[in-house]
Design a protein around this motif. Structure first.
Motif, PDB file in Angstrom:
ATOM      1  N   PHE A 234      23.885 101.014  36.946  1.00 24.00           N
ATOM      2  CA  PHE A 234      22.729 101.856  36.632  1.00 24.00           C
ATOM      3  C   PHE A 234      21.804 101.238  35.595  1.00 24.00           C
ATOM      4  CE2 PHE A 234      26.406 104.598  37.660  1.00 24.00           C
ATOM      5  CZ  PHE A 234      25.960 105.078  38.883  1.00 24.00           C
ATOM      6  N   HIS A 235      21.941  99.929  35.352  1.00 24.99           N
ATOM      7  CA  HIS A 235      21.058  99.295  34.375  1.00 24.99           C
ATOM      8  C   HIS A 235      19.623  99.321  34.892  1.00 24.99           C
ATOM      9  CE1 HIS A 235      19.942  96.709  31.032  1.00 24.99           C
ATOM     10  NE2 HIS A 235      19.171  96.061  31.885  1.00 24.99           N
ATOM     11  N   ASN A 236      18.751  99.932  34.117  1.00 27.72           N
ATOM     12  CA  ASN A 236      17.369 100.099  34.567  1.00 27.72           C
ATOM     13  C   ASN A 236      16.459 100.230  33.353  1.00 27.72           C
ATOM     14  OD1 ASN A 236      15.259 100.389  36.388  1.00 27.72           O
ATOM     15  ND2 ASN A 236      15.423 102.622  36.385  1.00 27.72           N
ATOM     16  N   SER A 237      16.378  99.163  32.579  1.00 31.09           N
ATOM     17  CA  SER A 237      15.581  99.188  31.365  1.00 31.09           C
ATOM     18  C   SER A 237      14.806  97.896  31.231  1.00 31.09           C
ATOM     19  CB  SER A 237      16.491  99.370  30.132  1.00 31.09           C
ATOM     20  OG  SER A 237      15.750  99.222  28.937  1.00 31.09           O
ATOM     21  N   SER A 238      13.589  97.998  30.725  1.00 30.32           N
ATOM     22  CA  SER A 238      12.786  96.800  30.465  1.00 30.32           C
ATOM     23  C   SER A 238      13.232  96.106  29.186  1.00 30.32           C
ATOM     24  CB  SER A 238      11.300  97.182  30.355  1.00 30.32           C
ATOM     25  OG  SER A 238      11.109  98.177  29.360  1.00 30.32           O
ATOM     26  N   GLU A 239      14.118  96.746  28.421  1.00 33.78           N
ATOM     27  CA  GLU A 239      14.664  96.149  27.204  1.00 33.78           C
ATOM     28  C   GLU A 239      15.839  95.249  27.590  1.00 33.78           C
ATOM     29  OE1 GLU A 239      15.314  94.584  24.102  1.00 33.78           O
ATOM     30  OE2 GLU A 239      13.911  96.235  23.683  1.00 33.78           O
ATOM     31  N   HIS A 240      15.675  93.939  27.358  1.00 31.41           N
ATOM     32  CA  HIS A 240      16.690  92.976  27.787  1.00 31.41           C
ATOM     33  C   HIS A 240      17.677  92.622  26.673  1.00 31.41           C
ATOM     34  CE1 HIS A 240      15.054  92.086  31.783  1.00 31.41           C
ATOM     35  NE2 HIS A 240      13.869  92.293  31.230  1.00 31.41           N
ATOM     36  N   LEU A 241      17.479  93.138  25.473  1.00 23.15           N
ATOM     37  CA  LEU A 241      18.394  92.836  24.377  1.00 23.15           C
ATOM     38  C   LEU A 241      19.582  93.783  24.431  1.00 23.15           C
ATOM     39  CD1 LEU A 241      15.878  92.242  21.433  1.00 23.15           C
ATOM     40  CD2 LEU A 241      17.072  90.540  22.812  1.00 23.15           C
ATOM     41  N   LEU A 242      20.757  93.249  24.746  1.00 25.51           N
ATOM     42  CA  LEU A 242      21.970  94.049  24.804  1.00 25.51           C
ATOM     43  C   LEU A 242      22.776  93.848  23.534  1.00 25.51           C
ATOM     44  CD1 LEU A 242      23.102  93.342  28.492  1.00 25.51           C
ATOM     45  CD2 LEU A 242      21.459  95.029  27.641  1.00 25.51           C
ATOM     46  N   SER A 243      23.493  94.881  23.132  1.00 19.63           N
ATOM     47  CA  SER A 243      24.289  94.808  21.906  1.00 19.63           C
ATOM     48  C   SER A 243      25.534  93.950  22.122  1.00 19.63           C
ATOM     49  CB  SER A 243      24.703  96.213  21.470  1.00 19.63           C
ATOM     50  OG  SER A 243      25.587  96.145  20.368  1.00 19.63           O
ATOM     51  N   LEU A 244      25.905  93.198  21.089  1.00 25.12           N
ATOM     52  CA  LEU A 244      27.135  92.410  21.128  1.00 25.12           C
ATOM     53  C   LEU A 244      28.340  93.216  20.665  1.00 25.12           C
ATOM     54  CD1 LEU A 244      25.885  89.019  19.604  1.00 25.12           C
ATOM     55  CD2 LEU A 244      26.120  89.619  22.014  1.00 25.12           C
TER      56      LEU A 244
END
Length: 590
Positions: A234-244
């Motif tokens: 369900f990933h559907n975001s224009s934000e490409h920075l994911l948390s580590l």
């Protein structure tokens, strides 16, 4: 369309030819260089592993952490880690080699190269060739032609490899300027950047345990994040920075599954719709002989902008110009009209005697387009109505749908019932994909690599058309047997496939694995077309035989801003008469 292109293979980068070409040459004797004392070997792998699955070698892990600390500027911390762990990032001989390359100490670097005892003769030759090539080019760049020729004759030629490249290097002596040399040699010039580039090429030749690839830890982390992102249904975001800090996982509410608005301005079946490239407008085409331009306003809602009248038959297709200032419309075997999207005025009507058009597509320059239809012809036009080129003939089949790839190099068409033709406009060559069942529509991905086609067999096929033609996925579950049903790519990074259906519902699949994620009710007639907003991953629209267009989105803050709009006002299942009331409630927003 078709025929022999008569074009040979494209030219390759000359500099990149040096490595693979050289590997194909038998190893001849090297230039005689006195071998200095042998270097110590790298620290032996003691077999110690870490991690919950025991798959990470501790020694390698420590070294890439040391490299990461150093690249981030924490030199003291990197040195402290080397001292405490007893694991050096690299041997002194490797440090010397890197320093000499970056300083342009070419003879010293070749001498140091021979100190690395675990390199085979072929690798030493290849690395020496690259170093001496840089030496030769820098002499030429500085105007020292005599030293350059001496390097070519006495050092490079004696390696006995890559004769073609040696001849190319000799021709560079005639370059009239430094700029001409850089262009012909595909080289960055005598500067630190070109030496860093050389070091990267050498690094690709040498064993990774000897010279760890730059930014290795960052690369591994990026790979891990990318795997998590792609595996998230369900990933559907224009934000490409994911948390580590945690494993990435999106919830189902990231997909637009809620009807935010029902548009009822059309007076008959709505057959096609498409968002503009900037996502600010929506165009729809209907059996009522009109097309409508809609404007996207606050909170992803839509208001009517222009009604485009002038067609004498049903309008079944629209196409936005690359800059969204113009719109093409065509219908059931009628002419093509060009509209000014700011004023809603018709700028030109394109027609030909005994011709009829059912689809059209823009070239990326915005000055040309193609149209095709039932008369078994495709025409290329300029904006003034001049015919620039045509494809027709006795063997030309009926054209049901058209698209131009984003780079303008290929024209994709559905011809007859089952053929997909991919025509290379530059090489004048053609590929044909034959489907087993009749095709009703096509959609090309934004990057021009993938093709989506709907079949009357109640399947949607995803093809990779970048180089060869490969069927990647089949999407099933929707209903299609009698009518033209259209699907499209959608969401962040085209993560989803969405399609209409003859059962009055909208279907959404995950593109990468073909899993059916959502089946959305709401329409009361066949859903003919869908379009996902290319800018807003949380918005798409659907068009139906029930005369309506539905705008789909997430559960937003509309209800909090205006309690009269939303579930309390039946926005989830807004039916007859709802648009007028909705626009009345939306006045505060625009």
């Amino acid at each position: 369309m078709g025929g022999d292109n008569g074009v040979g293979p494209p030219p390759l980068k000359r500099l990149k030819l040096s490595i693979p070409t050289a590997k194909a040459v038998p190893g001849d004797s090297l230039v005689t260089i006195l071998a200095p004392p042998m270097a110590k070997d790298m620290p032996a792998d003691d077999g110690v592993t870490i991690g919950s699955r025991g798959q990470i070698r501790k020694l390698e892990f420590v070294r890439i952490i040391t490299q990461a600390l150093s690249s981030l500027g924490y030199k003291h911390a990197a040195t402290a880690l080397e001292e405490e762990s007893g694991v050096p990032l690299q041997l002194p001989v490797v440090s010397d080699f890197r320093r000499e390359i970056l300083a342009g100490l070419w003879d010293e670097s070749i001498t140091t190269l021979h100190k690395i005892t675990w390199l085979d003769d072929e690798t030493v030759k290849l690395a020496s060739f690259l170093i001496l090539q840089q030496k030769f080019l820098e002499f030429l760049d500085s105007g020292d032609t005599s030293s350059a020729l001496k390097t070519l004759r006495s050092e490079i030629s004696l390696l006995g490899i890559n004769t073609h490249r040696v001849h190319e290097l000799a021709s560079f002596v005639m370059c009239p300027s430094r700029e001409a040399l850089s262009e012909r040699a595909d080289w960055r010039g005598a500067n630190p950047d070109s030496r860093v580039c050389l070091l990267e090429q050498l690094q690709n030749l040498l064993p990774p345990a000897l010279m760890i690839p730059e930014n290795r830890l960052e690369h591994l982390v990026e790979q891990a994040l990318e795997v998590q992102r792609k595996s998230c249904l369900f990933h559907n975001s224009s934000e490409h920075l994911l948390s580590l800090y945690t494993d990435h996982r999106c919830s189902r509410d990231q997909i637009p599954t809620r009807t935010l608005q029902v548009l009822e301005a059309h007076e008959n079946e709505v057959w096609f719709l498409q968002f503009s490239h900037n996502g600010r407008y929506l165009a729809s085409a209907s059996k009522d002989l009109t097309a409508i331009l809609w404007e996207v306003v606050e909170d992803g809602l839509v208001k009517l902008r222009h009604i485009l009248r002038g067609h004498q038959k049903a309008v079944s297709f629209v196409a936005w110009s690359p800059d969204d200032t113009m719109l093409l419309t065509c219908g059931n075997e009628e002419n093509v009209k060009l509209w000014d999207t700011s004023t809603g005025e018709c700028r030109h009507t394109f027609n030909k005697p005994n011709s009829c058009f059912t689809s059209c597509a823009w070239f990326p320059d915005g000055n040309r387009f193609v149209s095709g239809g039932g008369d078994k012809s495709i025409y290329m036009w300029d904006l003034e109505g001049q015919e620039l080129e045509s494809w027709k003939g006795a063997r030309m089949p009926r054209i049901n749908d058209l698209a131009i790839t984003v780079d303008g190099s290929h024209m994709v068409s559905i011809c007859g019932d089952k053929d997909i033709r991919i025509y290379n406009l530059e090489e004048k060559s053609e590929r044909v994909i034959e489907e087993e069942k009749p095709i009703t529509s096509l959609s090309v991905s934004k990057d021009g690599r993938y093709l989506l086609v709907n079949l009357v067999s109640q399947e949607i096929h995803l093809w990779d058309i970048a180089v060869s033609s490969k069927l990647l996925f089949k999407y099933r579950g929707h209903r299609q047997g009698r009518y033209v049903i259209r699907s499209c790519f959608g969401g962040s990074d085209h993560a989803f496939i969405v399609s209409g259906s003859e059962d009055s519902q909208v279907y959404i699949w995950h593109r990468q694995n073909g899993e059916l994620l959502e089946v959305l009710p709401g329409h009361s007639g066949t859903v003919n077309s869908v379009s996902w907003n290319p800018v807003n991953p949380h918005m798409f629209a659907s068009a139906s035989d029930d005369h309506t267009i539905r705008i789909w989105g997430l559960t937003t803050n509309i209800d909090q801003k205006n309690p009269n709009v939303g579930a309390a006002n039946g926005i989830d299942h807004l039916e007859n008469g709802g648009t007028r009331e909705l626009l009345e409630n939306l006045k505060p927003f625009y």
